[in-house]
Design a protein around this motif. Structure first.
Motif, mmCIF file in Angstrom:
data_model
loop_
_atom_site.group_PDB
_atom_site.id
_atom_site.type_symbol
_atom_site.label_atom_id
_atom_site.label_comp_id
_atom_site.label_asym_id
_atom_site.label_seq_id
_atom_site.Cartn_x
_atom_site.Cartn_y
_atom_site.Cartn_z
ATOM 1 N N VAL A 76 26.378 -18.977 14.999
ATOM 2 C CA VAL A 76 25.236 -19.859 15.230
ATOM 3 C C VAL A 76 23.918 -19.097 15.104
ATOM 4 C CG1 VAL A 76 24.059 -21.297 16.935
ATOM 5 C CG2 VAL A 76 26.538 -21.458 16.675
ATOM 6 N N PHE A 77 23.837 -17.925 15.728
ATOM 7 C CA PHE A 77 22.565 -17.219 15.799
ATOM 8 C C PHE A 77 22.333 -16.257 14.640
ATOM 9 C CE2 PHE A 77 23.529 -18.162 20.346
ATOM 10 C CZ PHE A 77 22.576 -19.145 20.472
ATOM 11 N N GLY A 78 23.401 -15.913 13.917
ATOM 12 C CA GLY A 78 23.240 -15.084 12.733
ATOM 13 C C GLY A 78 23.116 -13.605 12.994
ATOM 14 N N VAL A 79 23.467 -13.157 14.202
ATOM 15 C CA VAL A 79 23.437 -11.731 14.522
ATOM 16 C C VAL A 79 24.691 -11.374 15.300
ATOM 17 C CG1 VAL A 79 20.909 -11.591 14.571
ATOM 18 C CG2 VAL A 79 22.164 -12.101 16.670
ATOM 19 N N PRO A 80 25.152 -10.124 15.226
ATOM 20 C CA PRO A 80 26.303 -9.710 16.032
ATOM 21 C C PRO A 80 25.997 -9.853 17.520
ATOM 22 C CG PRO A 80 25.812 -8.079 14.332
ATOM 23 C CD PRO A 80 24.653 -9.033 14.365
ATOM 24 N N ALA A 81 27.003 -10.213 18.283
ATOM 25 C CA ALA A 81 26.804 -10.418 19.716
ATOM 26 C C ALA A 81 26.343 -9.161 20.418
ATOM 27 C CB ALA A 81 28.103 -10.923 20.347
ATOM 28 N N GLU A 82 26.738 -7.996 19.924
ATOM 29 C CA GLU A 82 26.352 -6.763 20.618
ATOM 30 C C GLU A 82 24.834 -6.547 20.581
ATOM 31 O OE1 GLU A 82 27.655 -3.052 18.816
ATOM 32 O OE2 GLU A 82 28.072 -4.126 16.962
ATOM 33 N N GLU A 83 24.138 -7.134 19.582
ATOM 34 C CA GLU A 83 22.678 -6.999 19.532
ATOM 35 C C GLU A 83 21.996 -7.814 20.632
ATOM 36 O OE1 GLU A 83 20.968 -7.664 15.723
ATOM 37 O OE2 GLU A 83 22.392 -6.356 14.674
ATOM 38 N N LEU A 84 22.722 -8.757 21.215
ATOM 39 C CA LEU A 84 22.159 -9.609 22.264
ATOM 40 C C LEU A 84 22.718 -9.285 23.644
ATOM 41 C CD1 LEU A 84 22.471 -12.955 20.268
ATOM 42 C CD2 LEU A 84 20.395 -11.595 20.595
ATOM 43 N N ARG A 85 23.566 -8.304 23.739
ATOM 44 C CA ARG A 85 24.245 -7.989 24.999
ATOM 45 C C ARG A 85 23.251 -7.687 26.110
ATOM 46 N NH1 ARG A 85 27.780 -3.702 23.441
ATOM 47 N NH2 ARG A 85 25.957 -2.353 23.691
ATOM 48 N N ASP A 86 23.464 -8.367 27.258
ATOM 49 C CA ASP A 86 22.644 -8.166 28.463
ATOM 50 C C ASP A 86 21.165 -8.474 28.222
ATOM 51 O OD1 ASP A 86 24.905 -7.276 29.905
ATOM 52 O OD2 ASP A 86 24.601 -5.225 29.199
ATOM 53 N N ARG A 87 20.873 -9.396 27.295
ATOM 54 C CA ARG A 87 19.481 -9.693 26.961
ATOM 55 C C ARG A 87 19.222 -11.196 27.003
ATOM 56 N NH1 ARG A 87 18.025 -7.486 21.287
ATOM 57 N NH2 ARG A 87 15.916 -7.927 22.028
ATOM 58 N N ARG A 88 17.951 -11.564 27.202
ATOM 59 C CA ARG A 88 17.452 -12.921 27.018
ATOM 60 C C ARG A 88 16.355 -12.812 25.968
ATOM 61 N NH1 ARG A 88 21.336 -12.738 29.589
ATOM 62 N NH2 ARG A 88 21.958 -13.988 31.389
ATOM 63 N N VAL A 89 16.571 -13.414 24.815
ATOM 64 C CA VAL A 89 15.732 -13.186 23.650
ATOM 65 C C VAL A 89 15.101 -14.500 23.201
ATOM 66 C CG1 VAL A 89 15.715 -12.394 21.249
ATOM 67 C CG2 VAL A 89 17.238 -11.304 22.903
ATOM 68 N N PRO A 90 13.775 -14.551 22.944
ATOM 69 C CA PRO A 90 13.175 -15.763 22.380
ATOM 70 C C PRO A 90 13.850 -16.118 21.052
ATOM 71 C CG PRO A 90 11.473 -14.257 23.156
ATOM 72 C CD PRO A 90 12.760 -13.505 23.222
ATOM 73 N N LEU A 91 14.152 -17.391 20.869
ATOM 74 C CA LEU A 91 14.809 -17.811 19.634
ATOM 75 C C LEU A 91 13.973 -17.446 18.416
ATOM 76 C CD1 LEU A 91 17.310 -19.313 18.493
ATOM 77 C CD2 LEU A 91 15.924 -21.414 18.555
ATOM 78 N N THR A 173 31.293 -7.333 17.593
ATOM 79 C CA THR A 173 30.556 -8.313 16.795
ATOM 80 C C THR A 173 30.651 -9.714 17.394
ATOM 81 O OG1 THR A 173 30.859 -7.057 14.757
ATOM 82 C CG2 THR A 173 30.397 -9.405 14.529
ATOM 83 N N LEU A 174 31.851 -10.100 17.823
ATOM 84 C CA LEU A 174 32.089 -11.472 18.261
ATOM 85 C C LEU A 174 31.702 -11.722 19.714
ATOM 86 C CD1 LEU A 174 35.569 -12.063 16.583
ATOM 87 C CD2 LEU A 174 33.398 -13.139 15.951
ATOM 88 N N PHE A 175 31.951 -10.740 20.581
ATOM 89 C CA PHE A 175 31.783 -10.959 22.022
ATOM 90 C C PHE A 175 30.686 -10.103 22.649
ATOM 91 C CE2 PHE A 175 36.471 -11.155 21.119
ATOM 92 C CZ PHE A 175 36.539 -12.532 21.009
ATOM 93 N N GLY A 176 30.275 -9.045 21.961
ATOM 94 C CA GLY A 176 29.245 -8.177 22.508
ATOM 95 C C GLY A 176 29.785 -6.969 23.227
ATOM 96 N N TYR A 177 31.072 -6.925 23.459
ATOM 97 C CA TYR A 177 31.719 -5.784 24.090
ATOM 98 C C TYR A 177 33.170 -5.729 23.652
ATOM 99 C CZ TYR A 177 31.133 -9.695 27.426
ATOM 100 O OH TYR A 177 30.975 -10.932 28.008
ATOM 101 N N GLY A 178 33.853 -4.636 23.992
ATOM 102 C CA GLY A 178 35.222 -4.437 23.560
ATOM 103 C C GLY A 178 36.199 -5.378 24.252
ATOM 104 N N PRO A 179 37.425 -5.452 23.746
ATOM 105 C CA PRO A 179 38.400 -6.390 24.303
ATOM 106 C C PRO A 179 38.780 -6.092 25.753
ATOM 107 C CG PRO A 179 39.443 -4.909 22.718
ATOM 108 C CD PRO A 179 37.968 -4.701 22.598
#
Length: 237
Positions: A76-91, A173-179
């Motif tokens: 949906v957002f077009g970026v790997p989940a790890e780039e958003l980990r623990d963050r709140r980012v303006p769309l 990439t998918l979840f922002g952290y390892g399994p």
């Protein structure tokens, strides 16, 4: 005031809305990414948290959110989940001018009676982005489902046909952290659901795969910031 309802057209997603009474809210990690509208901050993306996120708000602050199931957010957002980990980012930081168009649609919907139409805007945006991306990576749903059911990381990797390193990279990439981290978070969610349904904590620990109740308490405190007894205590006025 908080409520949830289904999001038609985005499999596994949940819409939610809240009006704050003020103060601090503890948001537990769940492996999900959210598309949010805030009366104070506008459109935001909430990345996957490793530990509880403490959200502070003023009385009357309004929130509308679309919670995407684990593994769906990156499409949906077009970026790997790890780039958003623990963050709140303006769309807008992710979508640029396209975010301004979404903001206009949400604000127009909010001007109409009820907030349901604004939630529908978020749903349509996510649905359209998913279609344009060809849908979410199917490995994400399979991995999350197996780990949520209590499967080991090794068994999950074998079932989806990936080696340990490949599964770890795909999970970032998918979840922002390892399994392993995702498995811990999903196990905690499962345990808290059992406890809220009335099961004693010793039984919850056994049924959720913890070594004992002390192990359950340590894990919940590390991930949620509080022991289960405090998380489950009734709210006081």
């Amino acid at each position: 005031m908080y409520r949830e309802w289904g999001a038609a057209g985005v499999p596994g997603a949940v819409l939610w809305g809240s009006v704050s009474g003020g103060g601090e809210t503890r948001v537990l990690p769940d492996g999900c990414l959210d598309l949010l509208w805030s009366s104070r901050s506008g459109l935001l993306v909430a990345g996957p948290d490793r530990t509880a996120h403490l959200s502070r708000s003023a009385p009357g602050d309004r929130w509308i959110g679309l919670r995407l199931p684990p593994g769906t957010g990156p499409a949906v957002f077009g970026v790997p989940a790890e780039e958003l980990r623990d963050r709140r980012v303006p769309l807008a930081d992710l979508w640029g001018r396209a975010a301004a168009e979404v903001t206009e649609r949400v604000e127009a919907a909010l001007a109409a009676p009820g907030a349901g139409s604004a939630a529908a805007v978020l749903t349509r945006v996510a649905r359209d982005r998913l279609r344009a991306a060809g849908g979410p990576d199917p490995v994400g749903a399979r991995v999350a489902a197996r780990l949520a059911a209590g499967a080991t990381v090794a068994a999950t990797a074998a079932e989806v046909g990936l080696g340990a390193r490949a599964l770890h990279r795909r999970s970032l990439t998918l979840f922002g952290y390892g399994p392993k981290t995702l498995a811990r978070i999903l196990r905690m969610r499962r345990a808290l659901d059992l406890a809220r349904a009335g099961a004693p904590l010793a039984e919850v620990a056994a049924r959720s795969g913890y070594a004992d109740q002390a192990h359950l308490t340590r894990e919940v405190r590390e991930l949620a910031g509080l022991p289960p007894s405090r998380l489950l205590a009734p709210a006081t006025a």
